[in-house]
Design an enzyme around this catalytic site. Structure first.
Site, PDB file in Angstrom:
ATOM      1  N   GLN A  78       0.801  -1.225   0.000  1.00  0.00           N
ATOM      2  CA  GLN A  78       0.000   0.000   0.000  1.00  0.00           C
ATOM      3  C   GLN A  78       0.835   1.277   0.000  1.00  0.00           C
ATOM      4  O   GLN A  78       0.319   2.345  -0.313  1.00  0.00           O
ATOM      5  CB  GLN A  78      -0.968  -0.015   1.185  1.00  0.00           C
ATOM      6  CG  GLN A  78      -2.064  -1.059   1.025  1.00  0.00           C
ATOM      7  CD  GLN A  78      -2.970  -1.158   2.247  1.00  0.00           C
ATOM      8  OE1 GLN A  78      -2.661  -1.885   3.179  1.00  0.00           O
ATOM      9  NE2 GLN A  78      -4.056  -0.430   2.256  1.00  0.00           N
TER      10      GLN A  78
ATOM     11  N   HIS B  17       0.887  -9.322   4.097  1.00  0.00           N
ATOM     12  CA  HIS B  17      -0.264  -8.417   4.184  1.00  0.00           C
ATOM     13  C   HIS B  17      -0.971  -8.440   2.827  1.00  0.00           C
ATOM     14  O   HIS B  17      -0.752  -7.562   1.990  1.00  0.00           O
ATOM     15  CB  HIS B  17       0.199  -7.014   4.572  1.00  0.00           C
ATOM     16  CG  HIS B  17      -0.914  -6.117   5.046  1.00  0.00           C
ATOM     17  ND1 HIS B  17      -0.871  -5.452   6.256  1.00  0.00           N
ATOM     18  CD2 HIS B  17      -2.089  -5.773   4.481  1.00  0.00           C
ATOM     19  CE1 HIS B  17      -1.976  -4.736   6.412  1.00  0.00           C
ATOM     20  NE2 HIS B  17      -2.733  -4.908   5.342  1.00  0.00           N
TER      21      HIS B  17
ATOM     22  N   ASN C 129      -1.496 -10.999   8.007  1.00  0.00           N
ATOM     23  CA  ASN C 129      -2.498  -9.972   8.289  1.00  0.00           C
ATOM     24  C   ASN C 129      -3.884 -10.444   7.844  1.00  0.00           C
ATOM     25  O   ASN C 129      -4.063 -10.864   6.699  1.00  0.00           O
ATOM     26  CB  ASN C 129      -2.148  -8.689   7.526  1.00  0.00           C
ATOM     27  CG  ASN C 129      -3.153  -7.584   7.779  1.00  0.00           C
ATOM     28  OD1 ASN C 129      -3.188  -7.016   8.865  1.00  0.00           O
ATOM     29  ND2 ASN C 129      -3.998  -7.290   6.796  1.00  0.00           N
ATOM     30  N   GLU C 130      -4.823 -10.351   8.741  1.00  0.00           N
ATOM     31  CA  GLU C 130      -6.230 -10.633   8.468  1.00  0.00           C
ATOM     32  C   GLU C 130      -6.432 -11.905   7.642  1.00  0.00           C
ATOM     33  O   GLU C 130      -6.945 -11.854   6.506  1.00  0.00           O
ATOM     34  CB  GLU C 130      -6.892  -9.431   7.788  1.00  0.00           C
ATOM     35  CG  GLU C 130      -6.926  -8.214   8.699  1.00  0.00           C
ATOM     36  CD  GLU C 130      -7.772  -7.058   8.166  1.00  0.00           C
ATOM     37  OE1 GLU C 130      -8.164  -7.085   6.981  1.00  0.00           O
ATOM     38  OE2 GLU C 130      -8.055  -6.133   8.948  1.00  0.00           O
TER      39      GLU C 130
END
Ligand code: BGC
Length: 392
Positions: A19, A113, A156-157
């Site tokens: 990101q 991620h 992540n998640e």
């Protein structure tokens, strides 16, 4: 000033590699963004150019008085071809870790991620039989650069990864506004195995606490849907929390809530206040998530690894964060072991298909990459320096 947060409480901001870094050309997301007819509206492109501007990012964190920075190591850069590791890229991330330590910032490292190397995806992705071992091989290559790191987030998640897989990648996390599909259970099993294998690789580093970060969806039952909400919560969230029962910590990530009706997840009511992602403005999400997580995992320390709001009105960011932290402080007062708070996000960054939802404490000029602190950054820095919320 209100009652203080616990001594040594970590105050920070978070980013993820894809990101903010830019030109993550070896990753599956880059491939998806640049495919003709891609449903991802915008490409990540140069993102925030943090690949080169990370010292400036760390200076911002330190200058605000924040004590922690969560950032990602990008698998596609470390292992551009299967089994071939880039020493230069390992050194690059080592420099970021050293840069944190030099500035007295606690580095919080995320190993995965959402993005994977293209070759991993082409090879079957998480559903390939050897996927957990392949991930562990990458983690083993990263272990030597982790000296001085105390906190490592493996994946992540994982719930969002399995949900996005089920939606054949058309969903971004923004689909929370609509209805999340059920997570793919084969992917879930692989992610749990990969997480455990990664923790095994990290176990030699006695100072490292490792865990994973779960998207806390705050499922709440609409009238007549209590059982449905329980089932939904178990599938979309609790199975991933249960997998963290033996971990050194669990990352709580919370933004909004999901209302579950008799037919499944309902979109927020037409008249609710919404953020730029379309999610309901719901600062209580953080305390709800922390309490739910602590209820399931009473012995596992919690780190808030993400919480924030997409808004073009920065005063709304302060309002949201103040609300979230007020609830968090109450939860801590009730005895829940929370070690720190990492705001999402340090920078206005690439929000998985769009630059429009701005989550940053810091604005980034899309042409020059110049960083400009928003008032919310100074506000959070003030909270960090006081280790307490202001009285107003
Ligand atoms: C993700 C971030 C994302 C944020 C806001 C989380 O689900 O970990 O990558 O930017 O939510 O959508």
């Amino acid at each position: 000033m209100s009652q203080p947060f616990p001594p040594g409480f970590l105050w920070g901001a978070a980013t993820s590699a894809h990101q903010v870094e830019g030109n993550n050309t070896g990753s599956d997301w880059w491939a998806a963004e640049n495919r003709s007819g891609s449903r991802l509206g915008e490409r990540s492109g140069d993102a925030c150019d943090s690949l080169h501007r990370w010292p400036e990012d760390l200076d911002l964190v330190a200058g605000l008085g924040l004590t922690a920075y969560r950032f990602g190591i990008e698998w596609a850069r470390i292992e551009p071809e299967p089994g071939r590791f880039s020493l230069a890229m390992l050194q690059h991330y080592r420099q970021i870790i050293a840069g944190c330590l030099q500035r007295s910032i606690t580095p919080i490292v995320t190993l995965h991620h959402f993005t994977c190397p293209r070759w991993f995806r082409a090879d079957g992705g998480w559903t390939a039989p050897h996927a957990p071992a392949t991930f562990a091989r990458y983690v083993a290559a990263v272990v030597p650069i982790l000296g001085g790191v105390r906190w490592v987030c493996t994946i992540n998640e994982p719930n969002m990864v399995a949900i996005m897989h089920a939606a054949t990648r058309k969903a971004s996390t923004q689909q929370l506004t609509a209805s999340l599909p059920d997570p793919d259970q084969a992917v879930t099993a692989a992610l749990i195995a990969a997480h455990r294998a990664a923790r095994h690789e990290l176990a030699d580093l006695s100072e490292v606490r490792s865990g994973w970060t779960v998207a806390n969806l705050n499922a709440q039952a609409a009238e007549g849907a209590a059982q449905r909400a329980d089932d939904w919560r178990r599938l979309h969230e609790d199975q991933y929390l249960a997998a963290a029962a033996e971990d050194d910590f669990v990352g709580v990530q919370a933004y909004t809530r999901a209302i579950i009706g008799p037919a499944g997840q309902q979109p927020p009511a037409a008249d609710v206040r919404r953020t730029l992602t379309g999610w309901e403005f719901y600062p209580q999400a953080l305390a709800d998530a922390v309490r739910h997580t602590a209820g399931l995992l009473p012995r596992v320390p919690i780190l808030v690894t993400e919480n924030g709001i997409a808004t073009a009105d920065d005063s709304e960011r302060v309002e949201y964060t103040r609300g979230a932290l007020t609830g968090l402080l109450r939860a801590i007062g009730d005895g829940i072991d929370v070690r720190g708070y990492l705001h999402w996000s340090l920078l206005d960054n690439y929000e998985w298909g769009s630059y429009r939802p701005t989550f940053g404490l810091v604005a980034v000029d899309r042409d020059t990459f110049a960083r400009t602190l928003k008032p919310s950054a100074d506000w959070l820095g003030g909270v960090a320096r006081a280790n307490a919320l202001p009285a107003d």
